[in-house]
Design an enzyme around this catalytic site. Structure first.
Site, PDB file in Angstrom:
ATOM      1  N   GLN A 126       0.826  -1.294  -0.168  1.00  0.00           N
ATOM      2  CA  GLN A 126      -0.066  -0.126   0.287  1.00  0.00           C
ATOM      3  C   GLN A 126       0.819   1.107  -0.033  1.00  0.00           C
ATOM      4  OE1 GLN A 126      -2.163   0.730   3.695  1.00  0.00           O
ATOM      5  NE2 GLN A 126      -3.843   1.599   2.740  1.00  0.00           N
ATOM      6  N   TYR A 128       0.238   4.733   0.428  1.00  0.00           N
ATOM      7  CA  TYR A 128      -0.451   5.879   0.987  1.00  0.00           C
ATOM      8  C   TYR A 128       0.450   6.924   1.603  1.00  0.00           C
ATOM      9  CZ  TYR A 128      -5.350   4.350   0.157  1.00  0.00           C
ATOM     10  OH  TYR A 128      -6.647   3.796  -0.506  1.00  0.00           O
ATOM     11  N   SER A 129       0.834   6.608   2.734  1.00  0.00           N
ATOM     12  CA  SER A 129       1.412   7.473   3.769  1.00  0.00           C
ATOM     13  C   SER A 129       2.683   8.072   2.957  1.00  0.00           C
ATOM     14  CB  SER A 129       1.961   6.890   5.240  1.00  0.00           C
ATOM     15  OG  SER A 129       0.737   6.547   5.818  1.00  0.00           O
ATOM     16  N   GLU A 244     -10.437  -1.489   5.415  1.00  0.00           N
ATOM     17  CA  GLU A 244      -9.257  -1.511   6.333  1.00  0.00           C
ATOM     18  C   GLU A 244      -9.713  -1.656   7.822  1.00  0.00           C
ATOM     19  OE1 GLU A 244      -4.850   0.239   7.357  1.00  0.00           O
ATOM     20  OE2 GLU A 244      -6.184   1.161   5.774  1.00  0.00           O
ATOM     21  N   SER A 380      -5.829   7.171  12.771  1.00  0.00           N
ATOM     22  CA  SER A 380      -5.619   7.369  14.076  1.00  0.00           C
ATOM     23  C   SER A 380      -6.717   7.151  14.864  1.00  0.00           C
ATOM     24  CB  SER A 380      -4.517   8.268  14.226  1.00  0.00           C
ATOM     25  OG  SER A 380      -5.365   9.589  13.983  1.00  0.00           O
TER      26      SER A 380
END
Length: 395
Positions: A126, A128-129, A244, A380
């Site tokens: 993945q 993403y960040s 997710e 988060s």
């Protein structure tokens, strides 16, 4: 509201238990139960075992290999895998990219990628960040510039879990830098063997290589690897993040860890000629965590009842994400307390000049450090509380 399983669901649970007992390889079960690190072959071996049984993608449509289970049977299956110490399926392919393609992909993308995801032919990661875009994912800066029938991708992703195993990576990229933050983002599928991709390990506090930095330097990606519409990737990302979070309860895994905490505390003296498990302060800590775990389990079952009856999820998934991850952290803390000095950070088993001790306790400090991440990934806890506030209070 009915929080109990019916006779058919109980029979299904027994079927899953029996199958896991006869098909879960002993070495994989040992690794998981003892907290040992799994490698790519371990993950993919179990993935392919489930694929042969037809159980690797339960919630996919039947025509693409799904089981046709309802949400209750999927929940039972996941929890029984946790009780049995089965490896978790790496979610990036089956539980993230697969559902995205089923929802937004073209027919050609489905035919090309879904069978390979199902059979475990490709390991997905993945993207993403980024260094400046974690919980505020819409601030991402990785750029994809369209040139004819290709995109040219430049930028960096970070905290890419198991990216060093990746064959393919799905990425959020910015295709319109002039648009608002959530707009101008697209969702690309990128072959990690493409020239210009560099994967660099990030060694975390637990001294493990689980996450990575991924650099893109003039990486050429065919336009047919764009999922959904250009500049509409944020719609895809929100859909994926919901998938997710759906698996965040993990009651079966937490119950096995709670049992291990009690086992460790029963072996550990409390300094007053008794067991730590009999210490009222420690028992109070265990009881609080056990009650919280029971509440998460009931919330899971309540959510299942809602889904069975066609009612929307509302904020249940966010509630589960917050509480279940707190419990996972609490259990790692209790294990550290239960073994005391034997959980000294990163002390090697059988180190010369040291008294040997249980191999499981040697891994508790790294596990504790690794658990700090669970309240961050998948959105988060702070983000989840904002979702709850907006949904319930209208803020």
């Amino acid at each position: 509201m009915d929080l109990n399983y019916d006779a058919q669901e109980l029979a299904f649970r027994d079927e899953v238990r029996a199958w896991l007992q006869s098909h879960l390889p002993a070495d994989l079960k040992h690794k998981v139960s003892e907290g040992e690190e799994l490698n790519k072959d371990d993950y993919m071996r179990w993935h392919r075992t489930l694929a042969r049984q037809g159980w690797v993608a339960p919630m996919w449509p039947v025509e693409w290999g799904g089981t046709g289970w309802d949400v209750t049977r999927k929940y039972i299956f996941d929890e029984e895998c946790g009780y049995a110490h089965a490896p978790q399926i790496v979610s990036f392919g089956v539980n993230m990219c697969g559902p995205v393609l089923l929802k937004f992909g073209t027919d050609e993308q489905k035919r090309r990628f879904l069978p390979r995801i199902y059979n475990g032919d490709d390991f997905w990661a993945q993207g993403y960040s980024e260094p400046g875009a974690g919980s505020d994912l819409a601030s991402l800066k990785t750029r994809a510039e369209r040139r004819g029938d290709h995109y040219i991708v430049n930028g960096q992703k970070t905290w890419t879990t198991l990216g060093h195993y990746g064959d393919w990576i799905f990425c959020l990229v910015r295709t319109d830098p002039q648009a608002k933050k959530q707009e101008g983002i697209s969702f690309l599928l990128i072959d990690m063997k493409t020239p210009g991709i560099t994967v660099r390990p990030l060694i975390t506090l637990d001294e493990a290589h689980e996450v990575n930095e991924v650099f893109f330097d003039d990486v050429v990606v065919p336009v047919e690897n764009l999922v959904f519409e250009e500049n509409k990737g944020w719609t895809v990302a929100k859909y994926l993040l919901t998938h997710e979070r759906l698996g965040s309860g993990r009651v079966g895994i937490s119950k096995t860890k709670l049992a291990r905490v009690k086992e460790l505390a029963a072996r550990q003296p409390d300094g007053r000629n008794g067991r730590l498990l009999d210490n009222p302060r420690f028992r109070d800590c265990i009881s609080r965590t056990e009650v919280d775990l029971m509440a998460v389990e009931v919330t899971n079952l309540r959510l299942l009842d809602s889904l069975r009856n066609g009612r929307p999820e509302r904020v249940d998934v966010s509630m589960l994400k917050i509480e279940a991850t707190k419990i996972m952290q609490s259990l790692s803390e209790l294990m550290m307390l239960a073994v005391g000095p034997q959980a000294a950070p990163f002390k090697a088993v059988g180190e010369p000049g040291e008294e040997p001790f249980d191999a499981y306790t040697a891994r508790l400090a790294p596990q504790y450090a690794n658990m700090r991440k669970v309240t961050i990934y998948g959105g988060s806890s702070e983000v989840q509380r904002n979702i709850i506030a907006k949904a319930v209070l209208g803020l």
